[in-house]
Scaffold this active site. Structure first.
Site, PDB file in Angstrom:
ATOM      1  N   ASP A  11     -12.301  -4.800  -6.408  1.00 32.98           N
ATOM      2  CA  ASP A  11     -11.169  -4.298  -5.659  1.00 32.98           C
ATOM      3  C   ASP A  11     -10.582  -3.171  -6.523  1.00 32.98           C
ATOM      4  O   ASP A  11     -10.840  -3.116  -7.727  1.00 32.98           O
ATOM      5  CB  ASP A  11     -10.177  -5.453  -5.480  1.00 32.98           C
ATOM      6  CG  ASP A  11      -8.860  -5.014  -4.889  1.00 32.98           C
ATOM      7  OD1 ASP A  11      -8.877  -4.288  -3.884  1.00 32.98           O
ATOM      8  OD2 ASP A  11      -7.816  -5.410  -5.435  1.00 32.98           O
ATOM      9  N   ASP A  13      -6.869  -1.353  -6.258  1.00 33.00           N
ATOM     10  CA  ASP A  13      -5.447  -1.498  -6.613  1.00 33.00           C
ATOM     11  C   ASP A  13      -5.142  -2.926  -7.068  1.00 33.00           C
ATOM     12  O   ASP A  13      -5.384  -3.880  -6.341  1.00 33.00           O
ATOM     13  CB  ASP A  13      -4.569  -1.127  -5.416  1.00 33.00           C
ATOM     14  CG  ASP A  13      -4.789   0.321  -4.971  1.00 33.00           C
ATOM     15  OD1 ASP A  13      -4.957   1.177  -5.850  1.00 33.00           O
ATOM     16  OD2 ASP A  13      -4.802   0.572  -3.756  1.00 33.00           O
ATOM     17  N   HIS A  94      -9.012   1.709   7.812  1.00 31.53           N
ATOM     18  CA  HIS A  94      -8.470   1.190   9.071  1.00 31.53           C
ATOM     19  C   HIS A  94      -7.316   0.209   8.891  1.00 31.53           C
ATOM     20  O   HIS A  94      -7.178  -0.411   7.846  1.00 31.53           O
ATOM     21  CB  HIS A  94      -9.583   0.470   9.852  1.00 31.53           C
ATOM     22  CG  HIS A  94     -10.821   1.277   9.993  1.00 31.53           C
ATOM     23  ND1 HIS A  94     -12.029   0.894   9.453  1.00 31.53           N
ATOM     24  CD2 HIS A  94     -11.041   2.480  10.584  1.00 31.53           C
ATOM     25  CE1 HIS A  94     -12.946   1.808   9.727  1.00 31.53           C
ATOM     26  NE2 HIS A  94     -12.374   2.791  10.400  1.00 31.53           N
ATOM     27  N   LYS A 137      -6.305 -10.619  -4.590  1.00 35.79           N
ATOM     28  CA  LYS A 137      -5.732 -11.216  -3.384  1.00 35.79           C
ATOM     29  C   LYS A 137      -6.699 -12.178  -2.695  1.00 35.79           C
ATOM     30  O   LYS A 137      -7.921 -12.089  -2.874  1.00 35.79           O
ATOM     31  CB  LYS A 137      -5.354 -10.116  -2.385  1.00 35.79           C
ATOM     32  CG  LYS A 137      -4.209  -9.225  -2.845  1.00 35.79           C
ATOM     33  CD  LYS A 137      -3.627  -8.381  -1.742  1.00 35.79           C
ATOM     34  CE  LYS A 137      -4.474  -7.256  -1.263  1.00 35.79           C
ATOM     35  NZ  LYS A 137      -4.834  -6.245  -2.221  1.00 35.79           N
TER      36      LYS A 137
END
EC number: 3.1.3.82
Length: 188
Positions: A11, A13, A94, A137
């Site tokens: 990932d 960020d 998106h 996350k």
């Protein structure tokens, strides 16, 4: 027949850089301490490095795709200058409630969907069972599970760790910086 390689899916960020919220300018991009050295070490250990990042700020009109691409190019060169060559960078622009119509959609690339990981697997011939997904996350862990990634690693350098995310992870580490030693310890 193509040789399959293990990968570290990353990932962006909160995993590679400090998550200041919708990071899209070079001045706001701050590598987390120790991650560049860790990425270099992971490459030496034989892993492909693949960034998989949701960038809903594009759909939300916070920044343009061109701004994202400029920052991504800078990040890629910054890492290459430090002997870290990324094998792939995949992003999802998106969001179902995006304000920019062209990017307002439900897609299969936005984590927790596994689209970016599947695309990388097919293009780079990745051995998913031998691979790791590193993120901050729950959605990162869910995408990894859906793509059959062998080890799901939650890091504490981004969003506050939730119990749900912790339960979905195989490992919880303080930072991506700790991953090379964790893998070596496990392989002994």
């Amino acid at each position: 027949m193509a040789k399959f390689v293990p990968a570290i899916f990353l990932d962006r960020d909160g995993t590679i850089n400090v998550d200041h919220g919708y990071v899209h300018e070079i001045d706001a991009f701050e590598f987390i301490d120790g991650v560049i050295d860790a990425m270099r070490e992971l490459k030496k250990m034989g892993y492909a490095l693949v960034v998989v990042t949701n960038q809903s700020g594009i759909a939300r009109g916070k920044f343009t795709e061109a701004q994202f691409e400029t920052l991504t190019e800078w990040m890629d060169w910054s890492l290459a200058d430090r002997d870290v060559d990324l094998d792939g960078i995949y992003y999802c622009p998106h969001h179902p409630q995006g304000s920019i119509e062209e990017f307002r959609q439900v897609c299969d690339c936005r984590k927790p969907h596994p689209g970016m990981l599947i695309s990388a697997r097919d293009f780079l011939h990745i051995d998913m069972a031998a691979s790791y997904m590193v993120g901050d996350k729950l959605e990162d862990m869910q995408a990894a599970a859906a793509a059959n990634v062998g080890t799901k690693v939650l890091v504490r350098t981004g969003k506050p760790v939730t119990a749900e995310a912790e339960n979905a992870a195989d490992w919880v580490l303080n930072s991506l910086a700790d991953l090379p030693s964790a893998i070596k310890k496990q392989q002994k």
